[in-house]
Design an enzyme around this catalytic site. Structure first.
Site, short mmCIF file in Angstrom:
data_model
loop_
_atom_site.label_atom_id
_atom_site.label_comp_id
_atom_site.label_asym_id
_atom_site.label_seq_id
_atom_site.Cartn_x
_atom_site.Cartn_y
_atom_site.Cartn_z
N LEU A 20 28.51 9.07 -11.17
CA LEU A 20 29.71 8.47 -11.72
C LEU A 20 29.45 8.01 -13.14
O LEU A 20 28.40 7.40 -13.41
CB LEU A 20 30.09 7.26 -10.86
CG LEU A 20 31.40 6.54 -11.17
CD1 LEU A 20 32.56 7.28 -10.52
CD2 LEU A 20 31.34 5.10 -10.63
N ASP A 21 30.37 8.32 -14.08
CA ASP A 21 30.30 7.62 -15.35
C ASP A 21 30.59 6.15 -15.07
O ASP A 21 31.36 5.81 -14.18
CB ASP A 21 31.30 8.20 -16.35
CG ASP A 21 30.92 7.88 -17.79
OD1 ASP A 21 30.06 7.00 -18.00
OD2 ASP A 21 31.50 8.48 -18.71
N TRP A 22 30.00 5.29 -15.85
CA TRP A 22 29.95 3.86 -15.53
C TRP A 22 31.34 3.29 -15.22
O TRP A 22 32.24 3.27 -16.07
CB TRP A 22 29.29 3.10 -16.66
CG TRP A 22 27.82 2.92 -16.49
CD1 TRP A 22 27.13 1.76 -16.65
CD2 TRP A 22 26.83 3.88 -16.11
NE1 TRP A 22 25.79 1.94 -16.39
CE2 TRP A 22 25.57 3.24 -16.05
CE3 TRP A 22 26.88 5.24 -15.79
CZ2 TRP A 22 24.39 3.89 -15.70
CZ3 TRP A 22 25.71 5.90 -15.46
CH2 TRP A 22 24.49 5.24 -15.41
#
Length: 879
Positions: A384-386
């Site tokens: 996941l991107d942050w």
């Protein structure tokens, strides 16, 4: 009265039962993308309950002999069946809506997006799917399970053994992030102490280790793209990876294959190598191999369509922008460098913040399960991107790891396994992919330091870990030199003799006022302090010029930490001390005085860009005015532009007193020293533009990022209607004259091209027009043509040339880059042979019906030259 009323009531029940039955059957047949497999049984139960209830209602109507007590019993039973059916239907629908965005239209968007195989586009309120192929529902995607073949075989065997010893909670624990008190890694996974699995430290980013000490500021990716140098790119990736390893960073959050640069205003374009997917893909692959040869896990990002920062994430009730990309464009343009990265063996891929065809990137089963893991055969893990949009059912959609905390995983994930909505085998696959990547990078045993050992809070006492490697210094300097592009030179450079007097102007000539431990340092904002005050998600408009000093990197996640910065002015003065040159400078005035005895006047300007906000333009009035003011007083004005993206020059480039212009990009910590070597001819220019510099903003097929259509709009849509016609492909197609074309760059010498040789190998024509090849088929990557030519240095000094091969593919843009080869340094009159190997993929187009690659029959023109417009040799291949 009672009998007609009873008849009417039961008639209503019949209709209601039929509706429940029809709805349940429809939903069961058309499982919505992202729905857990258990939904099918829920839907079936709902239909069965409705069917039985309908039968009872009909029986009660037509069987008159049923006693009154019996009628009441039958009606009660029917009501109970309907209640059970309603409950089952509610349970069935709940995970569907939770798998989508927070908008009211989320479930219907998800349902429509099930049809996306070729991609859909919005037209008013309608969603049109012109290239939709077969109906692809989210079943369990068995093809998306990690297989552990090829180079992954040993890593998977060991990972399966280790993960097989873990409990469900331990497996779930390594798929999520935790805050670890003894390091400042951007993210840390859970660990499994009883099995001696230490967990992973993940940290930014693709241009060097960010927000720490005793590391190197490497040239940024855009600068590397301008070098067109595969070997330098690999060496940069290798030494950068070694620094990450020394700091205890297991997962390097780079390189960037997206954004490519659809809009020249993109805030993160500088984090990628080029707007061209072929050039980007080649350098992405070299970087990944370099990183992983160094022993760290590379992360290919951002999957996919993350082509703007504006509305990239959902904020303040507005959904993230939806990048609506048709299937052909997806495969032939935006997915192209991801294919190269997966082929190179990247162990991780990061999904994007934005929506793609109205489904969030980290919830998009079609992309993660269908395209990435099944079609491309990706064996690593998807992260996941942050804090990107996701939920627990994103695991079924293909997401393997959330960051930086537990997000919707953790106990939610184990609970979902226990209630049957997510299979235990899926969690096992997630954990296996993560541990396999760890083994693939060779991080087991004593091969790797403690995760995060060198990532400490800089304001607290700590034992610094010096990650710098003396052997990398030459690579860092060579890389800094190679990305400078000379676009204008009226015999002003190199300096013919040591200048007696130089005058230096412009805010970009000196170092920023601070480089310490603060947020400005951590985010690369030392030259733009106002950016450090901005809050993500708010609309901000920054000065396009970072007037606080020279820039060597862009802003936020992709920034890096320079050990030092050799700025232009100090580097010029160091040289002046040796040569006895008098140096004047005024770095603040808009209209400075100029000493009339100056041999040359150097004007330094810049254009900054950052993650989280797109740029407001491609030039600024202050910098343009400064250049014109100096040029009006100095007959030998040399302009140097440090830039984090496309920076237009037409306001001043034709001024007769502007004798030379250098696009200096983002060279890293050796910026000034590298420039001085070029100015004095101790090094030569070989850089080429990895994008097109237009004359006007309106010349670009896409200029501004997409936005909202009205004040009430909460659902930004971005239709990629230009398809693959971006940058030079569009300029060529429309016959627009650029200021400086893609691939352009001057040298201190000159080169001739001769002796073109084209050899079509057996197999190219045999299957043309008939055979369809999948993305993982080895045939797609077979070499089917070879091209050679001779390059001769006909100038008076040594130099290197980047020869570029463009292919004319039928029913496609006029030219597409399909090869480049950089010669070694050639002495005057020396020749070198450049060699290009073209794969079947290079000739192929994506067939949206067959969902495979295909080589068309017809004539393929081969153009070989010094840029996309400077063509020196032409040939053809008949297929």
């Amino acid at each position: 009265m009672l009998k007609p009323a009873a008849f009417a009531l039961r008639g209503f029940l019949v209709i209601f039962g039929a509706i429940v039955l029809a709805l349940s059957v429809t939903l069961a047949k058309q499982q919505v993308i992202g729905s857990p497999p258990a939904e099918t049984s829920f839907f079936s139960f709902a239909g069965a309950f409705g069917l039985i209830a309908s039968a009872i209602a009909i029986l009660a109507i037509f069987v008159e002999q049923v006693p009154r007590v019996g009628v009441i019993a039958v009606d009660t039973l029917a009501s109970l069946f309907y209640l059970a059916g309603a409950i089952a239907l509610t349970v069935a629908l709940k995970p569907v809506s939770s798998c989508t965005s927070s908008s009211d239209e989320a479930r219907s968007e998800r349902f429509v997006n099930k049809l996306l195989n070729g991609g859909c586009k919005h037209s008013g309120k309608d969603l049109i799917c012109p290239n939709a192929g077969s109906d692809i529902a989210d079943e369990t995607w068995p093809e998306a399970l990690g297989k552990g073949t090829g180079v992954w075989a040993n890593a998977y065997a060991r990972a399966r053994d280790l993960v097989g010893q873990m409990t469900l909670e331990e497996r779930a624990n390594i798929t999520r992030g935790f805050t670890v008190p003894d390091n400042v890694c951007a993210g840390n996974t859970g660990s499994v102490p009883r099995l001696d699995w230490p967990g992973l430290c993940l940290h930014d980013a693709g241009n060097g280790v960010r927000a720490t000490d005793l590391v190197t500021s490497f040239p940024s990716a855009l600068h590397v793209g301008a070098s067109w140098d595969r070997n330098l790119t690999y060496q940069r990736g290798l030494y950068m990876g070694k620094e990450f390893k020394a700091k205890g960073v297991n997962v390097l959050l780079g390189p960037n294959a997206g954004p490519l640069g659809r809009t020249p205003l993109g805030g993160r374009n500088w984090e990628g190598f080029s707007v061209d997917p072929y050039l980007s893909g080649q350098l992405v692959a070299e970087s990944i191999v370099g990183h992983q040869d160094a022993g760290v896990i590379a992360t290919l990002k951002h999957l996919i369509g993350n082509e703007q920062e504006t509305y990239r994430r959902p904020y303040f009730g507005v959904e993230a922008v939806s990048a609506n990309i048709d299937d052909k464009t997806l495969h032939e343009y935006y997915l192209w460098p991801f294919m190269d990265g997966v082929k190179a063996g990247t162990a991780s891929v990061m999904c994007s913040y934005n929506r793609i065809n109205n489904t969030y990137g980290c919830m998009n089963s079609k992309l993660m399960n269908g395209v990435l893991k099944t079609e491309l055969g990706f064996e690593g893990f998807v992260m996941l991107d942050w804090n990107a949009q996701h939920d627990v059912f994103s695991s079924n959609a293909g997401l393997d790891m959330v960051m930086p905390s537990g997000g919707s995983f953790g106990t939610n994930l184990t609970d979902a396994v226990e209630n049957g909505t997510i299979s235990a085998s899926r969690v096992t696959d997630m954990a296996t992919r993560i541990v396999a990547a760890w083994y693939l990078a060779g991080q087991d045993g004593n091969n790797f330091p403690k995760p995060g050992i060198g990532m400490k809070n800089l304001t607290e006492p700590h034992d610094p870990v010096d990650a710098r490697i003396p052997e990398s210094r030459a690579v860092v300097m060579e890389g800094a030199i190679a990305g400078h592009v000379l676009v204008k030179n009226s015999n002003a450079l190199p300096f013919r003799s040591n200048p007696i007097m130089l005058s230096v102007f412009g805010y970009d000539a000196t170092v920023p006022s601070t480089k310490n431990t603060d947020t400005l340092f951590q985010l690369g904002y030392t030259s733009s302090p106002e950016m450090g005050q901005a809050v993500q998600g708010t609309q901000k408009h920054f000065d396009q010029a970072a007037r606080g000093g020279t820039i060597v990197t862009g802003g936020r996640a992709g920034a890096n930490a320079p050990s030092y910065i050799t700025d232009p002015l100090s580097s010029i003065q160091h040289r002046a001390r040796v040569d006895g040159t008098w140096v004047n400078w005024d770095l603040t005035s808009f209209d400075p005085d100029v000493n009339g005895a100056s041999d040359a006047c150097l004007v330094f300007i810049n254009a900054i860009a950052t993650e989280a906000w797109d740029r407001d333009g491609t030039h600024d009035d202050f910098s343009d005015g400064l250049i014109l003011n100096v040029a009006s007083k100095c007959s030998n004005t040399i302009v140097v532009v440090h830039t984090a993206g496309i920076r237009l020059v037409d306001q001043w480039i034709e001024h007769p007193n502007i004798t030379a212009t250098i696009i200096a990009h983002l060279p890293g910590q050796d910026s000034g020293e590298a420039l001085v070597k070029l100015l004095y001819g101790e090094a030569g220019f070989s850089g080429k533009l990895p994008y097109t510099l237009a004359r006007n903003e309106s010349d670009y097929s896409v200029y501004k990022p997409c936005g909202l259509t009205s004040p009430s709009d909460k659902d930004p849509q971005c239709d990629f209607t230009e398809g693959v016609y971006v940058d030079y492909r569009d300029f060529d197609d429309k016959n627009i004259s650029p200021r400086y074309e893609f691939g352009f760059g001057l040298s201190y010498t000159a080169f001739t091209y001769s002796s073109l040789s084209i050899r079509s190998l057996k197999g190219l024509s045999d299957t043309a027009g008939e055979k369809y090849i999948s993305s993982t088929d080895d045939e797609l990557w077979e070499i089917v043509a070879e091209v050679e030519a001779k390059i001769t240095n006909v100038g008076s000094v040594e130099g290197a040339e980047v020869a570029q091969l463009y292919l004319g593919i039928p029913n496609s843009p006029p030219k597409q880059l399909r090869g480049f080869d950089k010669t070694q340094l050639l002495s005057p009159k020396e020749s070198s042979t450049v060699h290009f190997e073209l794969t079947r993929r290079d000739f192929s187009i994506w067939d949206v019906v067959a969902q495979a690659w295909n080589v068309q029959t017809g004539n393929y023109t081969v153009w070989l030259g010094a840029s996309s417009r400077d063509i020196r040799l032409i040939g053809n291949i008949e297929v």
